[in-house]
Design a protein around this motif. Structure first.
Motif, short mmCIF file in Angstrom:
data_model
loop_
_atom_site.label_atom_id
_atom_site.label_comp_id
_atom_site.label_asym_id
_atom_site.label_seq_id
_atom_site.Cartn_x
_atom_site.Cartn_y
_atom_site.Cartn_z
N ASP A 162 -34.71 13.53 0.74
CA ASP A 162 -35.89 14.18 1.31
C ASP A 162 -36.43 13.38 2.50
O ASP A 162 -36.22 12.17 2.58
CB ASP A 162 -36.97 14.21 0.20
N ASP A 163 -37.11 14.06 3.39
CA ASP A 163 -37.79 13.41 4.52
C ASP A 163 -36.84 12.51 5.30
O ASP A 163 -37.21 11.42 5.73
CB ASP A 163 -38.99 12.58 4.04
N GLU B 203 -36.39 21.00 7.23
CA GLU B 203 -37.68 21.41 6.67
C GLU B 203 -38.68 21.61 7.80
O GLU B 203 -38.46 21.18 8.92
CB GLU B 203 -38.19 20.41 5.62
CA CA Z 1 -39.75 16.79 2.57
#
Ligand code: CA
Ligand code: C2E
Ligand code: CA
Ligand code: CA
Length: 278
Positions: A178-179, A235
């Protein structure tokens, strides 16, 4: 008189601040919410950019607070981590995802759901077994439950993380980073850890249209991930421009407000029914 004095002491002791009192109240309320169905799992769809099909959803927790209304995770996840409430909270989230998938079996809503783990969950030696038990109980097929972890969580205790994640992978629980791009990582873990997919942080997606360096980072991250056999989710896809640029870079999957905001699980089937690929 003595009782009045006692009450006064409790309220005016400077070491017992209003903030501490509020924190204690919130901990109690959060525990109550976890135990008494006060949480909701929201879902945000992920779209396969080539086929235009819905290929998954991210599960995002919400707290339905009696007085404050819908409270977002940024307001309570840190508190849950500090008090170990994160363990029952995460188990609630996982089970909520699995229950939905059980209900939606053989419908078009039967897509993989990715849940967010916290670093505290990753340190918990009982995590793999807890996940296995929940998945067995709900008859969850391989690949239907995915986990999202940030780079910094992996760096905290890389050896332990490697062990846990390799075990989860064997169990059929894919790992998404993530990220991606916001940590201090050396990228070397990508060659050592069983990573199935990376999620490019929305700050890069956001900057990409007006900053050529950000665009280069996005493009080369996608190429690097593909070379390593990983898929790429972008995202924070908020516009047609984002979508088109990412498609031109060969990005696999898009998630963001351009497709849909996170929605209550009960709204997901209706949204799926009406969805048309961009
Ligand atoms: Ca994220
Ligand atoms: P995240 O994992 O990076 O989740 C994505 C966040 O970005 C979500 O916020 C989502 O609503 C928001 N978002 C999605 N698309 C867009 C977009 O196009 N533009 C913009 N500006 N924002 C977008 P949310 O739901 O408030 O969650 C915040 C964070 O809370 C999550 O960040 C995740 O780190 C954490 N979180 C959420 N659910 C859980 C959970 O069940 N467990 C744990 N440990 N953490 C959770
Ligand atoms: Ca996430
Ligand atoms: Ca984030």
């Amino acid at each position: 008189h003595a009782r009045m004095h006692h009450l006064g002491y409790a309220v005016f002791d400077p070491s017992y601040s209003h903030a501490q009192a509020a924190r204690l109240v919130m901990i109690g309320e959060l525990r109550h919410a976890i135990e008494n169905n006060g949480l909701r799992l929201y879902l945000q769809p992920k779209i396969d950019m080539r086929s235009g099909a819905v290929c998954g959803a991210e599960g995002l927790v919400r707290w339905m607070h009696e007085k404050r209304g819908i409270v977002g995770p940024n307001e309570f996840i840190a508190l849950a981590e500090q008090t170990m409430l994160i363990k029952p909270l995460t188990e609630w989230v996982i089970d909520a995802a699995l229950r939905l998938q059980q209900e939606w079996l053989h419908t078009r809503c039967a897509v993989p759901i990715a849940i967010n783990l916290s670093a505290v969950n990753l340190r918990d030696a009982g995590l793999p077994e807890a996940l296995r038990a929940l998945r067995t109980e709900r008859g969850s097929a391989r690949g239907m439950l995915e986990i999202e972890l940030t780079e910094s969580m992996l760096m905290e205790d890389a050896e332990h993380a490697l062990q846990v994640l390799a075990g989860l992978r064997d169990d059929g629980v894919p790992l998404h980073i993530d990220d991606f791009g916001t940590g201090y990582s050396s990228l070397s873990y990508l060659s050592r850890l069983p990573v199935d997919c990376i999620k490019i942080d929305r700050s890069f997606v956001n900057d990409m249209l007006h900053n050529e360096n950000a665009a280069r980072i996005v493009r080369s991250t996608i190429d690097l991930a593909h070379d390593l056999g990983c898929k790429v989710v972008a995202e924070g896809v908020e516009s047609r421009e984002h979508w088109d640029r990412l498609a031109s870079f060969g990005c696999d999957i898009a998630q963001g407000f351009f497709i849909a905001k996170p929605m209550a699980a009960q709204d997901f089937p209706g949204w799926m029914e009406a969805f048309q690929a961009p």
